[in-house]
Design a protein around this motif. Structure first.
Motif, mmCIF file in Angstrom:
data_model
loop_
_atom_site.group_PDB
_atom_site.id
_atom_site.type_symbol
_atom_site.label_atom_id
_atom_site.label_comp_id
_atom_site.label_asym_id
_atom_site.label_seq_id
_atom_site.Cartn_x
_atom_site.Cartn_y
_atom_site.Cartn_z
ATOM 1 N N MET A 86 -11.898 -6.953 -34.932
ATOM 2 C CA MET A 86 -11.352 -6.292 -33.744
ATOM 3 C C MET A 86 -10.528 -7.286 -32.919
ATOM 4 S SD MET A 86 -11.153 -3.541 -31.782
ATOM 5 C CE MET A 86 -12.432 -2.424 -32.333
ATOM 6 N N MET A 87 -11.037 -8.494 -32.746
ATOM 7 C CA MET A 87 -10.332 -9.487 -31.931
ATOM 8 C C MET A 87 -9.065 -9.987 -32.610
ATOM 9 S SD MET A 87 -13.464 -11.664 -30.134
ATOM 10 C CE MET A 87 -13.588 -12.743 -31.504
ATOM 11 N N GLY A 88 -8.971 -9.824 -33.910
ATOM 12 C CA GLY A 88 -7.792 -10.262 -34.647
ATOM 13 C C GLY A 88 -6.618 -9.304 -34.545
ATOM 14 N N ASP A 89 -6.812 -8.165 -33.932
ATOM 15 C CA ASP A 89 -5.759 -7.157 -33.789
ATOM 16 C C ASP A 89 -5.679 -6.770 -32.315
ATOM 17 O OD1 ASP A 89 -4.262 -4.764 -33.693
ATOM 18 O OD2 ASP A 89 -4.907 -4.198 -35.699
ATOM 19 N N GLU A 90 -4.807 -7.458 -31.577
ATOM 20 C CA GLU A 90 -4.772 -7.278 -30.127
ATOM 21 C C GLU A 90 -4.541 -5.838 -29.690
ATOM 22 O OE1 GLU A 90 -2.880 -9.221 -26.097
ATOM 23 O OE2 GLU A 90 -2.069 -9.821 -28.029
ATOM 24 N N PRO A 91 -3.578 -5.098 -30.285
ATOM 25 C CA PRO A 91 -3.402 -3.694 -29.858
ATOM 26 C C PRO A 91 -4.664 -2.856 -30.089
ATOM 27 C CG PRO A 91 -1.475 -4.423 -31.080
ATOM 28 C CD PRO A 91 -2.522 -5.499 -31.222
ATOM 29 N N LEU A 92 -5.322 -3.077 -31.205
ATOM 30 C CA LEU A 92 -6.568 -2.369 -31.499
ATOM 31 C C LEU A 92 -7.645 -2.749 -30.495
ATOM 32 C CD1 LEU A 92 -8.367 -0.612 -33.345
ATOM 33 C CD2 LEU A 92 -8.724 -2.644 -34.751
ATOM 34 N N LEU A 93 -7.773 -4.028 -30.216
ATOM 35 C CA LEU A 93 -8.750 -4.528 -29.249
ATOM 36 C C LEU A 93 -8.519 -3.919 -27.871
ATOM 37 C CD1 LEU A 93 -10.999 -6.532 -28.342
ATOM 38 C CD2 LEU A 93 -9.159 -8.193 -27.963
ATOM 39 N N LEU A 94 -7.278 -3.954 -27.413
ATOM 40 C CA LEU A 94 -6.975 -3.443 -26.078
ATOM 41 C C LEU A 94 -7.195 -1.936 -25.986
ATOM 42 C CD1 LEU A 94 -3.845 -5.589 -25.196
ATOM 43 C CD2 LEU A 94 -6.218 -5.925 -24.467
ATOM 44 N N ALA A 95 -6.825 -1.206 -27.038
ATOM 45 C CA ALA A 95 -7.043 0.249 -27.037
ATOM 46 C C ALA A 95 -8.534 0.560 -27.022
ATOM 47 C CB ALA A 95 -6.373 0.885 -28.246
ATOM 48 N N TYR A 96 -9.308 -0.144 -27.843
ATOM 49 C CA TYR A 96 -10.752 0.068 -27.867
ATOM 50 C C TYR A 96 -11.359 -0.222 -26.500
ATOM 51 C CZ TYR A 96 -15.686 -0.543 -28.540
ATOM 52 O OH TYR A 96 -17.037 -0.442 -28.379
ATOM 53 N N CYS A 97 -10.977 -1.356 -25.924
ATOM 54 C CA CYS A 97 -11.539 -1.755 -24.631
ATOM 55 C C CYS A 97 -11.183 -0.757 -23.534
ATOM 56 C CB CYS A 97 -11.074 -3.159 -24.262
ATOM 57 S SG CYS A 97 -11.872 -4.432 -25.273
ATOM 58 N N GLU A 98 -9.966 -0.258 -23.545
ATOM 59 C CA GLU A 98 -9.569 0.735 -22.549
ATOM 60 C C GLU A 98 -10.408 2.005 -22.682
ATOM 61 O OE1 GLU A 98 -5.699 3.386 -21.391
ATOM 62 O OE2 GLU A 98 -5.358 1.328 -22.035
ATOM 63 N N ASN A 99 -10.625 2.443 -23.918
ATOM 64 C CA ASN A 99 -11.401 3.668 -24.151
ATOM 65 C C ASN A 99 -12.886 3.495 -23.892
ATOM 66 O OD1 ASN A 99 -9.180 5.248 -24.844
ATOM 67 N ND2 ASN A 99 -9.281 4.610 -26.975
ATOM 68 N N SER A 100 -13.396 2.296 -24.105
ATOM 69 C CA SER A 100 -14.834 2.070 -23.945
ATOM 70 C C SER A 100 -15.208 1.546 -22.565
ATOM 71 C CB SER A 100 -15.331 1.090 -25.009
ATOM 72 O OG SER A 100 -14.776 -0.188 -24.790
ATOM 73 N N GLY A 101 -14.216 1.135 -21.791
ATOM 74 C CA GLY A 101 -14.489 0.607 -20.464
ATOM 75 C C GLY A 101 -14.965 -0.833 -20.463
ATOM 76 N N LEU A 102 -14.759 -1.536 -21.566
ATOM 77 C CA LEU A 102 -15.142 -2.950 -21.654
ATOM 78 C C LEU A 102 -13.922 -3.836 -21.473
ATOM 79 C CD1 LEU A 102 -17.494 -2.949 -24.778
ATOM 80 C CD2 LEU A 102 -18.165 -3.146 -22.386
ATOM 81 N N ARG A 103 -14.133 -5.010 -20.944
ATOM 82 C CA ARG A 103 -13.070 -6.011 -20.890
ATOM 83 C C ARG A 103 -13.008 -6.695 -22.258
ATOM 84 N NH1 ARG A 103 -16.395 -7.403 -16.918
ATOM 85 N NH2 ARG A 103 -16.707 -9.469 -17.813
#
Length: 99
Positions: free
Chosen positions: A63-80
């Protein structure tokens, strides 16, 4: 000067985050396909691989290796995004953390 109290990520919370990330990947055929290709795990063995030490840390690394994926996941999950890194750190410990 007042210092802010620091919160430590527990191993259990880290497992919870990593499991949620894995479920997120599994819901998306393209994502889980990419994850399986990168990890070298076949779809038939993902369940048994999930019980191996380090597997959940690998999920977070993916997840951390794919910044767009990471940011989208974090936005949807409410995590930083830093919470994903903290969870990975909690799962593998200080001796295995690559900077």
């Amino acid at each position: 000067m007042t210092s802010r109290p620091t919160k430590t990520m527990t191993f259990e919370k880290a497992e919870e985050i990593a499991t949620d990330v894995l479920l997120h990947l599994v819901r998306e055929p393209e994502l889980v396909g990419r994850f399986l290709a990168v990890s070298g795990i076949g779809p038939e063995s993902i369940r048994s691989a999930a019980t191996e030490p380090g597997f959940l840390a690998g999920v977070l690394e993916f997840m951390m290796g794919d910044e767009p994926l990471l940011l989208a996941y974090c936005e949807n999950s409410g995590l930083r995004p830093t919470m994903i890194a903290a969870a990975r750190f909690a799962l593998v410990g200080e001796d295995h953390f690559d900077v």
